[in-house]
Design an enzyme around this catalytic site. Sequence first.
Site, short mmCIF file in Angstrom:
data_model
loop_
_atom_site.label_atom_id
_atom_site.label_comp_id
_atom_site.label_asym_id
_atom_site.label_seq_id
_atom_site.Cartn_x
_atom_site.Cartn_y
_atom_site.Cartn_z
N ILE A 20 4.10 30.12 -9.92
CA ILE A 20 4.20 28.66 -9.97
C ILE A 20 3.36 28.10 -11.11
CG2 ILE A 20 3.61 26.52 -8.73
CD1 ILE A 20 4.40 28.04 -6.13
N LYS A 23 5.22 28.39 -14.30
CA LYS A 23 6.31 27.39 -14.39
C LYS A 23 5.76 26.00 -14.70
CE LYS A 23 9.05 30.01 -11.04
NZ LYS A 23 9.52 30.10 -9.64
N VAL A 66 12.65 26.27 -4.72
CA VAL A 66 12.00 26.75 -3.50
C VAL A 66 11.42 28.13 -3.81
CG1 VAL A 66 12.29 27.38 -1.09
CG2 VAL A 66 13.59 25.45 -2.02
N GLN A 67 10.11 28.20 -3.88
CA GLN A 67 9.46 29.45 -4.26
C GLN A 67 9.60 30.47 -3.14
OE1 GLN A 67 7.95 30.04 -7.32
NE2 GLN A 67 7.92 32.16 -6.60
N ASP A 92 17.46 27.14 -9.86
CA ASP A 92 17.32 28.59 -9.70
C ASP A 92 18.68 29.27 -9.58
OD1 ASP A 92 14.68 29.43 -9.91
OD2 ASP A 92 14.17 28.77 -7.88
N LEU A 349 42.95 -28.97 3.28
CA LEU A 349 43.49 -27.63 3.46
C LEU A 349 42.91 -26.63 2.48
CD1 LEU A 349 47.25 -28.58 3.92
CD2 LEU A 349 45.50 -28.31 5.67
N SER A 354 38.64 -18.78 -2.57
CA SER A 354 38.33 -17.41 -2.13
C SER A 354 39.48 -16.47 -2.46
CB SER A 354 38.07 -17.39 -0.62
OG SER A 354 36.95 -18.19 -0.29
#
Length: 886
Positions: A20, A23, A66-67, A92, A349, A354
């Site tokens: 680690i 890295k 994830v080591q 990895d 009316l 919309s």
Amino acid sequence: PGTFMFVLQVGDREDSNLYISVKLKAAAEIGINATHMRLPQTATEEEILQSIRNVNNNSSVHGLIVQLPLDSVNRINTEKVTNAVAPEKDVDGLTSINAGKLARGDLGDCFIPCTPNGCMELIKQTGMSVAGKRAVVIGRSKIVGAPMYDLLLWNHATVTTCHSKTADLAAEVGKADILVTGIGKPEMVKGEWIKKGAIVIDCGINHIPDSTKANGRRVVGDVHFASAKEQAAFITPVPGGVGPMTVAMLMQNTVLSAQRFLQAHEPGKWNISYTKLNLQRPVPSDIVISRSCVPKPIDCLASEIGLLSYEVELYGKTKAKVQLETIDRLRAQADGKYVVVTGITPTPLGEGKSTTTIGLVQALGAHLNRNVFACVRQPSQGPTFGIKGGAAGGGYSQVIPMEEFNLHLTGDIHAITAANNLVAAAIDARMFHEATQSDKALFNRLVPLSGGQRKFSPVQINRLKKLGIEKTDPSTLTEEEITRFARLDIDPESITWQRVLDTNDRFLRKITVGQSPTEKGHTRTAQFDITVASEIMAVLALTSSMEDMRQRLAKMVVATSRSGVPITTEDLGVCGALTVLMKDAIKPNLMQTLEGNPVFVHAGPFANIAHGNSSILADKIALKLVGPDGFVVTEAGFGADIGMEKFFNIKCRYSGLRPHVVVLVATVRALKMHGGGPTNLELVEKGCSNLRKQVENAKHFGVPVVVAVNAFKTDSEAELQLICKLAKEAGAFDAVPCTHWADGGAGAVELGKAVQKAAEAPSKFSFLYDIELPVVDKIRIIAQKIYGADDIELLPDAQHKVDLYTKQGFGNLPICMAKTHLSLSHDAEKKGVPTGFVLPIRDIRASVGAGFLYPLVGTVSIEPLQEKIVLSWYRDRMPCVQQVQL
């Protein structure tokens, strides 16, 4: 912000720590931001998986490592853990998805494991062409052997994998032009096995005894280096060969991941699919149309328009809330074009604003291939359960599902009801306690003992500062300071805060509160308003952040003390509670149109007693999402003299946004009414005076105007063309007939093209008035320039309020006129363009938290429970509640 890598370690193995550190050092050298997280040996599988899920949902992390091995005292399924990593962050290359893509030859759409990738790079550096060569891989591990085989194969080598069961390994090795070993047996491959001139890549890391070393051992590979180098053309040493390349490939994969993320989430890059309409004739009812269309899953729509999964909170399959953090992520993104839809002075009316909003959005998106968002108000259940019905648009231009849109949505209005009524309860409770207790007893209840001592809360510290008391210890206050702090001394006659309910209940318009014996005769007359008339709704619509909302909620004035001091929710000590109640309501709601365009439905203040526009936050997020070439179309309530004027002078003032185009909706029917009758071109031409005036009103703000003539099947071609001609003569940039109610987006394509052209036209937006002008001058400017009044007349109550608010420091707020929407004047019966009138200002109220003063013009009612507020604008539209299939 850069490229981020995350290393997750379980336990504290010495060899893992070494790997680690290498890295992290490499990442630092090339500018990758790396984070190392070490979980304890006691970590459970679920805790590890949750840590991985958290990183998966963090868009700023591009590489998750994830080591291995996982050094835990608990039983951990390593395969499950490695496969929990999001494939797009699996730098990895260990997930089954990436391994599967590599095995299938999808090398450009996966992450190649770092050691094989490094080996391949070393082979390429020799200059030897891999294609057609014989390659032998010794070992079949998931990390080296198996992916190395795939990589060589898809680089066109003829590959043999050897392992512990391989017969006559030496003979197989002797055939290899390229040899890659990853078997984990020290110096197993002898030099004499190797073909002369071969390339040898040794991935083995093994330890053998060596008394000359301090630790008594040294590292060697799977190949006997000394003898092999005599045969090989190229050979990697151990250590120092493949190891550094593995780390380099890890860095390369992380950068590649960041590049892919940026490409996939390029601001304004949508991958949206549109829903094809199956138009029926005659056009069915709105609810039938809504139910005939199957909406896209809302999480799919969110992904299509560039929202990240963690930015979306799903409320079922058809609606979701969007996190405000989206604005922060897209802060550097340029905004799209900003379009506001308004109308001429409407008939009872309505003119279809919309419906035109949705039709235009469907046209720009599904038919003109532009990124486009609709931003509309959420309807109140008062109108929904009244005559009017829903507010989702109509015909083939509406928001779906109609029931979800009109009923509850995600509970925002209910949150406002709860927050508003909390304030009302606090007001009456405070008056009761002040009337029945001594100053000391009241103080002791406001600042109770906790652990044997009293302590002010933050909101109480703020009140002390407001009173000019620079003390933080309750025990140091004098009796006079205790009285000033504890007593708000509210004048019951000055209370402007009412209870609310989102139902049209006429019998609650006037009520008496405090009839219970426990209230000891402290009764007073009050009323219920409809929820969307609450100032909290106006605050929601005008806020720009959670902190801004809290400050606005704190500034809301609910009454005045007997000495004339304004009383706020912060004085009552409830502003923090209000913010908590509104913490979810502040997030815009995502829905879709019939044709699959995104729609934000957020906030719904009335246009006659408030500013009549959907939220600033929805507009801001939408403008970022559509990108610089996209469009956001929002709607302003009622005619241009009300909704549009407030959109510009209030909403745009607080948002800082500058609109590009005004779309002014008109109908033949309404123009005939303004002309004085139901038929013929002469009346249409006469009625166009109102259209001409509303075009002029829009041009006061320096924004191009496109007139959308919302066509009905009873309209003649001559009538439609006459209106377009007169609109252009009045100064409109363009005028276009539209049939979006019957035809969906296809019926508004020409309108969409006109809006695109107008958005490119030069504009010089400016506010109608300077906010620093005296209150009366601001009112007069609106009355004269927008309504066409000769002057204004302030009645005594209004004049008193002008003096009071100016004295209290509220005189520099913008003006929000409370006026009938059925006429440019204060008289609903005066159609067309009334002239020669003086505008009477009956009273003025303050929405200090929302940030405006609202003068009451003529006899306009501010009790929005009255039925006249909920008149239908389409007689053939049934209230949606009658059509819900229970």
